[in-house]
Write a protein that holds these residues in place. Structure first.
Motif, short mmCIF file in Angstrom:
data_model
loop_
_atom_site.label_atom_id
_atom_site.label_comp_id
_atom_site.label_asym_id
_atom_site.label_seq_id
_atom_site.Cartn_x
_atom_site.Cartn_y
_atom_site.Cartn_z
N SER A 366 0.79 -1.23 0.00
CA SER A 366 0.00 0.00 0.00
C SER A 366 0.82 1.28 0.00
CB SER A 366 -0.95 0.00 1.19
OG SER A 366 -0.20 -0.02 2.38
N ASP A 367 2.08 1.21 0.45
CA ASP A 367 2.88 2.45 0.48
C ASP A 367 4.12 2.36 -0.42
OD1 ASP A 367 4.24 0.58 1.92
OD2 ASP A 367 4.62 1.84 3.66
N GLY A 369 4.76 3.57 -3.28
CA GLY A 369 5.13 4.86 -3.84
C GLY A 369 5.88 5.72 -2.83
N GLN A 370 5.35 5.76 -1.61
CA GLN A 370 5.98 6.57 -0.57
C GLN A 370 7.36 6.04 -0.19
OE1 GLN A 370 3.87 7.37 2.99
NE2 GLN A 370 3.24 9.33 2.15
N LYS A 372 9.34 4.42 -2.04
CA LYS A 372 10.23 4.75 -3.16
C LYS A 372 10.72 6.20 -3.05
CE LYS A 372 9.65 4.30 -8.14
NZ LYS A 372 10.79 3.99 -8.81
N VAL A 373 9.81 7.11 -2.76
CA VAL A 373 10.20 8.53 -2.63
C VAL A 373 11.22 8.69 -1.51
CG1 VAL A 373 9.42 10.85 -1.99
CG2 VAL A 373 8.05 9.47 -3.55
#
Lengths: 389, 251
Positions: A366-367, A369-370, A372-373
């Motif tokens: 679920s996270d 993307g975060q 990765k950032v």
């Protein structure tokens, strides 16, 4: 390109689950364990197979949440989910389980798990820096020995224990040697392969064959190093990964780091170097239970208070592996590692003068993307061009 | 030569263009449902202004950064906000970026990001939280911030955005003044920022970037909570795209 023998290492997954079934059918006893505090030596000395149990995949968490709270650490939920769904062959074929009182979540979960299989709990002292702790932990070793002797109807002799200690020390030494290959610049093994090799060894039914495989892997990696073949080039930032244990299915932070171009050179967690650092004292004149108690109590785990030995180990590894940054992975709701992260951050930034980031997450996607950032931004802070602006 | 920075966030896309050392263009548009579509529209807008992509350098940042096919490189918004802030402020500071789905605290040292903290995957304390709460009260974010100035200093205690919304609804139901509810909503955000900032460690200068930099009453209440005058700039909403544009010069 990865070493060829890594394919064989990965093959262990299938092989071990078949081997555990065969061994069980042949009447061999199996002791399933979860934690790096668990003394495999005593199980081996009882002529049993000692295996790690599954707990690193998201899959069975949904089932675990039927009985466990949702806001609990994914490692506990995954372990319990595997136990109640029969999806872990090692759990399924275990005759007895060994658990330990590391954290509140685990010890209460073990009460539920103990209803499924015979389980022995070792009461872990909450501090390692105390004479009484060693004494009580030694008594726990004796109790576990007595438990196995009674349950498995065997006698655990000193001679068998000495052999088991030597075997486990040999396994630790092989793993340690493998791990230390990555102190070389650039690193010859990716962090992903290093993690896999160390994680899969826990499921080895045949310890001797496992040691042999790791020694062959070391030989191949050394050959490749001589030819100048490495996992990353010189420019890849070198990362020390610390914090909660990881394994197949819970490798997302390690994977994100390496996909973003970092080389994860050292894994200072239970599934990495932590349990390999200290060997069991093989001194012939030493009380065996004391030797085991000393080794296992030296584990630099966040469940200990206080836990300065973890900082010492991070400091040592950071220097030895010449790292550019430290990443502290915390599983959600793992209070001890999560709180300790504040201490680790101060230590890494102020004492080691190295960049640090804590990443708190769970096994789910679920996270992604975060994460990765965070990981990419952290690696960007490691780049140091000549001019500031 | 044009140096172009494109910051595609979860809510808005921001574009900044330098011609040599001069910042000649800043514009924004809603991100919409597709970052790829947005990046096409951005290209058209730039070409209308005689800025030719093929003859320029482009860095994309933000959540939609991978959806800009003509970008020469992607860099995270954290590095870009740091770079952009240093350009706008001219000195080091601690940057607070309240974005659509993330709130970030960024430390600058000699213009470079040395450390940062991000909220976890929950929306509490982010711009999205503020947007949802404003919708619940049926006002804009600007109006909500203005109302908050004259409200009583109450607290919305739920950590979770969905539960906070229920809390707001029950406050409406119990007849609490809208100004006080607005104040509670702002307090919820500024309180989160306060905790994040102090856990992260802060310098003397605090600089706010992102869309909220244009909302004066919000800055006033944030400054009160942090007990330090929060600095910002009329272009702070473009800190990410300005930083990205500046970073193209290093390509």
């Amino acid at each position: 390109m990865r070493p060829q023998i890594m394919e064989e290492v990965e093959g262990l997954r299938g092989i071990n689950s078949v081997k555990i079934k065969e061994a069980h059918e042949a009447g061999k006893k199996v002791v399933g364990m979860y934690c790096v505090f668990s003394p495999s030596e005593i199980a081996l000395a009882a002529d049993a197979i000692s295996v790690t149990l599954c707990g690193t995949a998201q899959g069975p968490i949904e089932d675990a949440e039927k009985e466990l709270p949702r806001n609990l650490c994914p490692l506990i939920k995954s372990s319990y989910g595997f136990a109640i769904t029969d999806k872990c062959p090692y759990f399924y074929f275990s005759d007895v389980l060994l658990a330990e009182t590391t954290c509140d979540g685990k010890k209460k979960m073990y009460e539920l798990m103990g209803k499924i299989k015979p389980m022995h709990i070792m009461n872990l002292p909450q501090t390692a820096n105390d004479e009484d702790s060693l004494e009580s932990w030694k008594k726990e070793m004796v109790k576990f020995k007595n438990f196995l002797e009674e349950k498995l109807e065997v006698e655990i002799t000193d001679e068998n224990l000495r052999d088991a200690i030597k075997l486990m020390n040999r396994e630790r030494n092989a793993m340690k040697k493998l791990h230390k290959l990555n102190a070389h610049k650039p690193a010859p093994l990716s962090g992903m392969d290093m993690m896999l090799a160390q994680w899969l060894k826990g499921f080895n039914v045949d310890k001797e064959a496992g040691i042999d495989l790791i020694e062959r892997l070391i030989a191949e990696v050394e050959e490749r190093m001589a030819k100048g073949i490495y996992a990353f080039d010189e420019t890849a930032p070198r990362i020390l990964l610390t914090g909660c244990p990881i394994g197949s299915g819970s490798e997302k932070v390690l994977k994100a780091l390496e996909e973003a171009g970092a080389s994860v050179v050292a894994l200072e967690n239970c599934t990495g170097y932590k349990g390999l650092d200290v060997l069991v004292d093989e001194d012939e004149n030493k009380d065996l239970m004391l030797a085991l108690a000393e080794k296992y109590l030296s584990t630099p785990c966040s469940c200990m208070t206080n836990n300065n030995s973890r900082l010492d180990l991070i400091g040592r590894l950071a220097k030895e592996y010449d790292v550019d940054g430290v990443v502290d992975l915390t599983w959600q709701a793992c209070h001890t590692y999560n709180i300790e992260s504040f201490t680790v951050k101060k230590f890494v930034q102020e004492e080691l003068d190295l960049p640090f980031i804590q990443i708190e997450t769970d096994y789910s996607d679920s996270d992604t993307g975060q994460v990765k950032v965070r990981v990419e931004a952290f690696l960007e802070t490691l780049e140091r061009p000549a001019t500031a602006k | 030569m044009h140096y172009i920075g494109i910051d595609i966030g979860s809510t808005a896309a921001k574009v900044s263009v330098f011609e040599d050392d001069n910042l000649i263009e800043n514009f924004t548009m809603p991100t919409g449902w597709s970052s790829i579509e947005t990046s096409k529209v951005i290209k058209e807008r730039l070409e209308e202004k005689n800025i030719v992509i093929d003859e320029s350098k482009v860095i994309a940042t933000g959540y939609g950064r991978i959806s800009v096919p003509y970008a020469n490189k992607t860099i995270t918004e954290i590095t870009c906000h740091g770079k952009g802030t240093y350009y706008l402020l001219g000195k080091d500071s601690t940057v607070i970026d309240i974005g659509g789905q993330d709130t970030k605290i960024i430390t600058l040292d000699k213009g470079r990001v040395t450390n940062f903290t991000m909220n976890d995957k929950c929306a509490a304390g982010t711009g999205r939280f503020l947007e949802l709460m404003a919708n619940t009260l049926g006002v804009s974010i600007d109006e909500l911030s203005n109302m908050a100035l004259s409200g009583e200093d109450i607290n919305i205690t739920s950590m979770c955005t969905v539960f906070a919304e229920s809390e707001v609804i029950s406050l409406i139901g119990s007849g609490t003044k809208r100004e006080s509810i607005a104040r509670g909503i702002i307090n919820s955000i500024t309180g989160r920022v306060y905790a994040m900032l102090h856990k992260h460690g802060t310098s003397d200068t605090i600089f706010l970037t992102g869309g909220l930099c244009e909302v004066e009453p919000f800055i006033k209440l944030l400054s009160e909570k942090l007990q330090i005058q929060v600095k910002t700039d009329s272009l702070a909403r473009y800190a990410g795209s300005i930083g990205a544009a500046l970073l193209t010069k290093e390509l």
